[in-house]
Motif scaffolding. Structure first.
Motif, short mmCIF file in Angstrom:
data_model
loop_
_atom_site.label_atom_id
_atom_site.label_comp_id
_atom_site.label_asym_id
_atom_site.label_seq_id
_atom_site.Cartn_x
_atom_site.Cartn_y
_atom_site.Cartn_z
N HIS A 263 34.81 30.64 32.04
CA HIS A 263 35.90 31.32 32.28
C HIS A 263 35.64 32.77 32.65
CE1 HIS A 263 36.07 33.18 28.22
NE2 HIS A 263 36.76 33.96 28.74
N ASN A 264 34.71 33.26 32.17
CA ASN A 264 34.53 34.96 32.40
C ASN A 264 33.39 35.01 33.86
OD1 ASN A 264 32.01 34.67 30.91
ND2 ASN A 264 33.21 35.34 29.23
N HIS A 266 33.65 34.68 36.80
CA HIS A 266 34.36 35.69 37.83
C HIS A 266 34.28 37.01 37.53
CE1 HIS A 266 38.08 35.21 35.42
NE2 HIS A 266 38.40 35.97 36.25
N MET A 267 34.40 37.14 36.42
CA MET A 267 34.40 38.97 35.98
C MET A 267 33.12 39.30 36.07
SD MET A 267 37.48 39.50 35.26
CE MET A 267 37.32 41.19 35.02
N ARG A 268 32.03 38.47 35.59
CA ARG A 268 30.67 38.84 35.66
C ARG A 268 30.13 39.11 36.95
NH1 ARG A 268 28.91 39.18 30.65
NH2 ARG A 268 30.36 37.88 29.47
N ASN A 271 31.68 42.35 38.44
CA ASN A 271 30.79 43.50 37.69
C ASN A 271 29.48 43.68 38.36
OD1 ASN A 271 30.55 45.37 35.46
ND2 ASN A 271 28.71 44.23 34.92
N SER A 308 46.37 41.97 45.74
CA SER A 308 47.37 41.40 45.22
C SER A 308 47.77 41.75 43.90
CB SER A 308 47.59 39.77 45.46
OG SER A 308 47.03 39.14 44.49
N ILE A 309 48.67 41.42 43.42
CA ILE A 309 49.26 41.94 42.29
C ILE A 309 48.47 41.22 40.89
CG2 ILE A 309 51.38 40.33 41.88
CD1 ILE A 309 51.34 43.86 40.31
N ARG A 310 47.91 39.73 41.53
CA ARG A 310 47.22 38.92 40.43
C ARG A 310 45.75 39.21 40.32
NH1 ARG A 310 48.21 33.25 43.36
NH2 ARG A 310 47.09 33.51 45.16
N ASP A 311 45.39 40.23 41.29
CA ASP A 311 43.74 40.18 41.30
C ASP A 311 43.12 40.76 40.09
OD1 ASP A 311 43.96 39.85 44.00
OD2 ASP A 311 43.66 41.54 44.82
N ASP A 312 42.13 40.17 39.83
CA ASP A 312 40.91 40.57 38.65
C ASP A 312 40.10 41.58 39.72
OD1 ASP A 312 41.77 39.30 36.64
OD2 ASP A 312 41.14 37.47 37.61
N GLY A 313 39.54 42.36 39.04
CA GLY A 313 38.71 43.44 39.68
C GLY A 313 39.35 44.66 40.07
N PRO A 314 39.91 44.59 41.14
CA PRO A 314 39.03 43.75 42.42
C PRO A 314 38.09 44.27 42.88
CG PRO A 314 40.65 45.70 43.34
CD PRO A 314 40.58 45.76 41.88
N ASN A 320 43.61 47.59 48.58
CA ASN A 320 44.59 47.48 47.71
C ASN A 320 46.03 48.24 48.19
OD1 ASN A 320 43.24 46.49 45.53
ND2 ASN A 320 41.97 48.35 45.49
N PHE D 96 27.92 42.20 28.70
CA PHE D 96 29.20 42.75 28.34
C PHE D 96 30.23 41.55 27.65
CE2 PHE D 96 30.43 41.59 32.73
CZ PHE D 96 31.95 41.32 32.48
N MET D 322 48.02 48.36 44.93
CA MET D 322 48.10 47.38 43.81
C MET D 322 47.52 47.78 42.47
SD MET D 322 49.45 44.67 45.35
CE MET D 322 50.27 45.70 46.02
N GLN D 326 49.96 47.03 39.33
CA GLN D 326 49.29 46.70 38.10
C GLN D 326 49.68 47.36 36.86
OE1 GLN D 326 45.30 45.11 38.51
NE2 GLN D 326 45.96 43.27 39.69
N GLY D 350 49.99 37.45 38.10
CA GLY D 350 49.66 38.80 37.83
C GLY D 350 50.12 39.38 36.47
N ASN D 353 48.03 37.62 33.55
CA ASN D 353 46.74 38.18 33.20
C ASN D 353 46.83 39.41 32.37
OD1 ASN D 353 45.85 36.36 35.38
ND2 ASN D 353 45.54 38.00 36.95
#
Lengths: 405, 405, 405, 405
Positions: A263-264, A266-268, A271, A308-314, A320, D96, D322, D326, D350, D353
Motif C-alpha cells: 500500500h505504500n 506509491h509513496m516510495r 520519494n 488534484s485535491i486527492r493527490d499524494d506527493g505530488p 499544482n 522510511f 492544490m 489540501q 481527497g 486521504n
C-alpha cells in the motif's frame, strides 16, 4: 407582438437540426411561421429555411435566439455586432455572448468575420487582429465584448456532411457492441493521422496502469501514434510504482497478488523521484529506464500532469496550479485531430471543455455513465466505448502490429 | 440459563471462520465461553475449538446453531438426528434443516453419514440409500425430513487448505485489475481440466454474441475445453440471427452499422428455424452450418436453453417449463470442475443455486454489481471479473492458441 | 434502376421522423428525391412529403421500406396487401411482415383497415373479423399472413402531437435530475388515471421489498392507484419472508442487521405457504394478514408471478410455464394507461415486448444501464428514472398523501 | 534462517485481525509459529498472541513487518526507533516508515510515545515536541525521519470494541437495502454530534444541487448539524446558477424542463459573482440571499472550494493551488466526529486521504463502484450507501424535522 426572422442553412433535415430549432421555439411557448423552406431534394443538397418567431417581448426573442444560435440559426438581414466594454477585469457586461465549441462567425462592419481560439463557454473579444474567444477570467477592463446572439453565426458539425467510417459510430453508447469494429475504426484513424503528420492526444487515467494497458500505450507513443499526453499525478505515480516495485496500487502486476503491504509503494516511488528532483532527472541518472512516463519523456511529446485535491506527493512534474494546468492542457491540444480519453472522467471533461467540436474524440471507460457523459459533451464527433481499457489497448496494439515484448 | 457446546475444526483462524462464529453469537446478544482452543501453531496445523454458548432459552441456542452450522460448527457429543415425517407433498415440518452448498454430514445411528446431491436451500431426506438433499417441491408426503441443526456437520471450503493459483484471485471484485493474470489463470485451469478429462460448463448470455465473443467461445467448444452449455432463448436467437443475417440485435457484426430495419432479423431467424422444426433439423438440412449453436450441436455437448418471460419465439429447443429447465441445468452441471458465467445474471444465479461450493466459478460481466452479486453467492471458489466479455473471450482464445479463422 | 415513392404525414420535422427516414435511405447507400414537401408552417400544422427512392433492385427498395415503415412511411398509390398461407404451424412465409408496437393499418380491399391486438414482433393474420397481430408461435397452418411492408401504414406516437407534462420528461435518462418533478409528474398521472377509471399496471422486482418500498406500494394498491401486478416468484417470496420473519434476503427490515442465519428464511416462507397450499389459502386461514401479496389478493387486482430459472420454491401461485405466463401478462396489461416498471429488468422487458407504444411507461432502477435499455424500447412514451426505488416509492406515497402507518 | 517475534493484542479473533496477519505471512511464503496465544474466552476479553516468523533473510522479515504493522502487530522486546536524517527537502531516507491512518505509537527512549497529526501515507518526524506525521513534501533537509516498522505500534479500530448502532452498518455496500434504517442511523448520529458540540463535515458534489438536495442540506447547516463544508468549484457554481437563474446544468429546477439554452447560465452566474468580486461580496451587496453557498457564508462555518482541471470560471473563492487546498481541507476536518461524503468521488478521496481512521464516514452515491471505493478506504468506520442523494437528503431532513419551506 414582437417578431424576428431567422435563417438556417445546411443539412437541416437529416441532422435533426430543424427539428431541434422548432422544438426550442415551442418549448418557450412561442409561435413560429416558416416563411420559406427550400428542402434539399437529394442527399447532397442542403436545406435553407426562413422562420419568423413571434413573442410578447424582445426578451423572449433574444432568449430563443440564444438557444437556437448554437444550432446555426442566425438573424436575417445582418445585424452589426454590438460590443460593450468590460467594466472590470474578469467580468463581462451582463448581456455577453457565451460561445459554443463550433466554428463561429460574427457579423461586423457589414460582413461575416471568423472567430479564432474557438472553445465553449468563452466570450468573444474584438481585437485589432480579429475576434477572439477569451475565457471570462482573462477579460481585462476595457475589453470590447460581444453582446447578444443577433450577429452570430455558428456552424455545427451536424449541419455539414460527414460520411466517413468514424461518423456512423457516434450514435450510441453501449456495452453490447462488438469490439472488433471499434478497434478497427480507431486503429484506422491512428494510422491515418500518423501518415498525415497529424496530432492524436491521449487523456489517461491510472486505470490504464492497473489494467495492464501501459505497455500497449507506451508502444503507441514509441511508434509515433500519439503526439501529446494529458493526465494527472496518479497515472504517473502508479506507472513509477509499477516500474520500481512491480505493483500498481500495491497489486503485483505479474502475479496479480494483492501485496497488501504494497500500500505504500506509491509513496516510495514518489520519494525516490523526489530524491532525484524530477522524473526527468531520474531518467537522466539512468534510474528510470522503462514504462509509460519514461517513454513519454524519451519520445519528447508534450505532456501535462494536472494536480488534484486527492493527490499524494505530488510528483515534481505535477502542475499544482489549476489555472496553469488548464493553460498547458490547452496548449497541448492545439491542432489536435483526435483525442483518446482513457478512463479518466476528471481530465477528460477538463479537456473536452477546451476542445473545438471538429476534433474527433473517443472515450473509453468501463462505466457506461462516464462514457455517456463524455460522449454527450463532444457533440460533433464523439465515439463512446464501454469496455475494459486494458484489454482494449492491447487489442488496439495487435491491430497496429506493435511489438510489446 | 440454557447452554450448548459447539466444536469447530479446521483452518479456523486464517479463514476467518472463528471470527465469524463469534460474531454471530455476539450478533444475537448471547454470551459465550471458549472452553478449549488448540490453535494451529504453523501454517499446516489446524485449529480446534470448543465453545459454550449461553442463552435464556433453547430457541436462541437453536437459532445460533442454524447460523454457525454452515461455517462448520457442530454440537459436541453427537446428537442423533431427528427426522420428522412430511405431512403433505412439497411441505417440510416447520423445524426443517435448510442445506448449504458445502459438503455435509449427518450424525445418525451414532456415526457421521455423508449427504449426497449437495445443493443449497434443500431439505435432507433419509432414504434407504442414505441421506439426500431434496428440493422442497420434490418432498413427498411421509418423507422423513431432517430437523434442526444439532446433528449436522458442514465442511466449508474456507476451513480446508487452498493453495493454488485460483485461490488467491478470489478476494475482490474490481475493474481496476490487470487482465493479464486473470486470463492466464483461467486458461491454465481450462487446459488442466481438459487434460484431466474434467468438466467445464459455460453459462452464457446474449452479450457474448453482441460483443463478438462467439467465435472464440465456439473454438473453445470445438477444441474440447467446454463440456456443457447453459443459456436461455436469447443467446441462441442472436447467434442464429448472426449466422443468417450477419446482425446481432439488428447491428451488423462486420461493419458495426446499426441497420435499424434489422430490428426484426431475430424474428426471421426464429421463423426460419421453426420452418425446419428445430435447430438440430436446420443443421441436418445443411441450412445452419456455422456459429455457436451449430458448434454446440456438432460437438455433442449437453446444453439447455431455459425459457423466460421476455422470450421472443421461443425457439423449439427452448425449455419453457421452469421446473424442467432447472432439472436439465442440474443434470448438466453434475460433476463440473469449473463453471464460466459469461454476462448472464439470470442464468448464472440459477446455476449458482444448484452448484456445490467446491466447484470453481468464474463470473465475467461489465457491470460490477452483477459480478459482486454472483461472486458473493459462490462462497468457496469464485473469481469475479469486471470486464468486456467479448474482448475477454478473445484474449482467452489467444492464450489457448485457438484458430479463429 | 428501380424506384418507389413513399408518403409521410404528421409532425415529421419537429419529431425528427423525416430526419430518420432520410438517414435510413442514405444508410443503405441509396439515393432519394423529395418530390413534394409541404412543411407545416406553424406548430399545429403537420407536414406531408412524397419521397422517391432509387435502387438497383427491388430487394433494396423492400429493405428500405421495411425500415421506414415503422416510422410511418407508406407506399404511394395504395398497394393491396399480399397474404401468403402458412405452410405449417408456428411458421410464417419468409417475406412475412414483422409488426411494430405502433398503431397500424393494412391496405386491403382498396382501403385502409385497422389492425387489432397490436404488439411488436408479431405477424398480421387476415381473419373474418379483421387483421390481427399474432405471435409466430400461434400461427396455424393455412393462416393467411401479411407479407411485405408495401401495404402497411404505421402511426408512430412521435408523429402525433404530444403536449402534456409527461411528454417533456421523456427525453433523457440521468441520475443527475431533481427527483421532485418526476415524483410530481407520476403522482399527477396516477391521480388522473384513478379519476378516469383507467388502469395502471405495476411490474415489480424484489428490490422493492429489500429497499423498504413495499408499504408504500401496498398503500397505492389499497387506495386504488394500481389495477394489475406483474412480477416473479422472488418479489412474492421476499414479501412473505418479510411478513413471517421480519427479514428480506435475511436482512432484518427494522434494524437493518444482516441476520446471516436468516439466509434460509425465504425457504421457510415458501415451505409455510406450501403447507397451506397457496398464498390465497394462507390468507383465508388468517395466517397471512399483511404485506404486499396480502394487499394484492385482498384488493382483488389481477396479478401474475412469472417463474424463472433462478427461482427457489417456487410458490404455488408462480406460473412455471413461460408460454402461459406471457399469456397472463398479456391479459393483465390489456387496456393499460400506464405501466410502472420498478427495478426488474427481466419482467419489464417481458412486459415491454407486449405493450403498444401508446401506453405510458415509467422505468425506475438504480442502474442507469437498465433504465436506458428499458426507456429505449418504449419508444413512444417512456420516462426513465435512475433512483433508489425504495426512497422513490416513499416520496410518491407522500405526494399521494397515503397513510403508511 | 532469520526470525522475528511479533506481539498482537486486542480483539484479534472476532475482528479477523489474526486471520489477516497469518495470511500476510503465508502470502509471502514464510513459515510461522504461534508461540503463545491467550484467546479471550468471552466477548469482553481480548486476545494476546506471540508469533515467531521465519525467513531466509532480514529483508523478508522487514517486509512482513511492514505489512502486519498496520494491523497492530509490533515487535517483541521493544526496539528503540531508528531515525535517519533527510538528505534534502521533500525526500525521506529509503527505509522510511509510511504511516497508516490509525492511532500510532513509536518506541523510543525505551517507552511508547504517541504520534500526533495522524494521517495515512506520511512519514514520522522526531521533533522537540514529539513525534509528528508529516507529508513527504513538507520534509526539510536534516529532519530526523523514522525508518523501519520495528519500533511502531498501531491500534486499528477493528481491534477495539465497537458496539454501537453505527458499527453494524459498516459491513457491506448494496443498493438493495432498506433506506429507513440508514437514514435513522445517520439522523441519530447528527443529533448526537450536535448535542455534544461535536463536528460533522460535509463533502459535497454538484449532484446534490441537480437532484434537489440543496434545500435539505442548507437547512441542516442552518440548524447547526454541519460544522464544515468541503467541495469544489462546481457545486458552488451550480448552486449560484440555481439561485440566479432557477436552473442547474441548464435544467429548470421547478419544471424539470431542460432549457437547453440554459447551457450558459452557469457562466452568467460566475460572471455575476466576478462583478462583485466574490460570493461574500455578492451577499453583502444583497444580491445573493438564498441557497447553499449563502447559507454556508451566513452560518459562518469554515469551507473550502478546491479547484480542478475541469473548472469553469473558477469562482473567486475557489482555491486553485492544490497544495493550499489540501492544507485548507486538512484544517477544516480537524477534530471531526463524522464526515458525510455526498456524491463527489474526487473530493471524498481527497478528504479520506487526510482523515484518521477513528472518524466516522458516510459515503452516499448512486454508483456502487464509487461507494465501494470510498467505503474501502475508510477502513475503520465507514458506511457506504448506494442511493439517490437528493431523495436521501430530503428523507434525512424529514427525520431531523427540518423546515424546508
Amino acid at each position: 407582438m414582437k417578431k424576428m426572422t431567422l435563417i438556417l442553412e445546411g443539412h437541416l433535415i437529416d441532422s435533426g437540426i430543424l427539428s431541434n430549432v422548432l422544438n426550442f421555439i415551442v418549448g418557450e411557448n412561442l409561435d413560429y411561421h416558416i416563411d420559406k423552406i427550400d428542402v434539399g431534394k437529394t442527399r447532397v443538397e442542403t436545406t435553407r429555411a426562413e422562420i419568423t418567431i413571434y413573442a410578447e417581448n424582445d426578451k423572449s426573442l433574444e432568449l430563443v435566439l440564444s438557444k437556437v444560435s448554437p444550432l446555426g440559426a442566425y438573424e436575417k438581414g445582418g445585424v452589426n455586432a454590438v460590443f460593450e466594454y468590460s467594466s472590470k477585469d474578469a467580468h463581462a457586461p451582463e448581456g455577453f455572448y457565451s460561445s459554443t465549441n463550433h466554428r463561429t462567425e460574427v457579423y461586423a462592419d457589414s460582413k461575416w468575420n471568423a472567430v479564432s481560439q474557438q472553445r465553449m463557454d468563452a466570450v468573444v473579444i474584438k481585437t485589432p487582429e480579429g475576434f477572439v474567444c477569451t475565457k471570462i477570467r482573462d477579460i481585462k477592463k476595457g475589453d470590447p465584448i460581444l453582446c447578444g446572439s443577433e450577429s452570430v453565426r455558428v456552424y455545427p458539425p451536424a449541419a455539414e456532411k460527414k460520411d466517413d467510417g468514424f461518423a456512423f459510430m457516434t450514435n450510441e453508447v453501449s456495452s453490447e457492441r462488438s469490439y472488433d469494429i471499434t478497434v478497427d475504426t480507431i486503429a484506422h484513424e491512428l494510422r491515418q493521422i500518423r501518415a498525415d503528420g497529424g496530432r492524436c492526444i491521449v487523456v489517461c487515467g491510472p486505470v490504464v496502469i492497473h489494467t495492464g494497458g501501459a505497455p500497449a500505450l507506451s508502444a503507441m507513443i514509441r511508434e509515433g501514434f500519439i503526439q501529446g499526453f494529458l493526465g494527472g499525478n496518479a497515472v504517473a505515480v502508479h506507472d513509477l510504482e509499477s516500474f520500481y516495485y512491480g505493483t500498481s496500487l500495491g497489486v503485483d502486476m505479474k502475479s496479480g497478488k494483492p501485496t497488501h503491504g504494497g500500500h505504500n509503494h506509491h509513496m516510495r516511488a514518489i520519494n525516490r523521484i523526489n530524491g532525484f528532483g524530477s522524473i526527468k532527472a531520474a531518467i537522466q541518472a539512468g534510474d528510470l529506464n522503462n514504462g509509460l512516463m519514461y517513454q513519454i519523456e524519451k519520445s519528447g511529446i508534450p505532456y501535462c500532469l494536472a494536480g488534484s485535491i486527492r493527490d499524494d506527493g505530488p510528483l515534481p512534474e505535477t502542475v499544482n496550479d489549476m489555472i496553469e494546468a488548464q493553460a498547458q492542457y490547452s496548449q497541448i491540444i492545439k491542432g489536435a485531430d483526435m483525442i483518446l480519453m482513457l478512463s479518466s472522467m476528471l481530465h477528460s471533461i477538463g479537456t473536452g471543455n477546451m476542445t473545438p467540436s471538429w476534433v474527433k474524440t473517443v472515450c473509453i471507460d468501463i462505466n457506461p455513465a462516464v462514457v455517456t457523459k463524455l460522449a454527450d459533451r463532444g457533440t460533433g464527433q464523439a465515439i463512446g466505448i464501454v469496455s475494459d481499457v486494458g484489454l482494449f489497448l492491447n487489442a488496439l496494439a495487435v491491430r497496429l502490429e506493435l511489438d510489446l515484448s
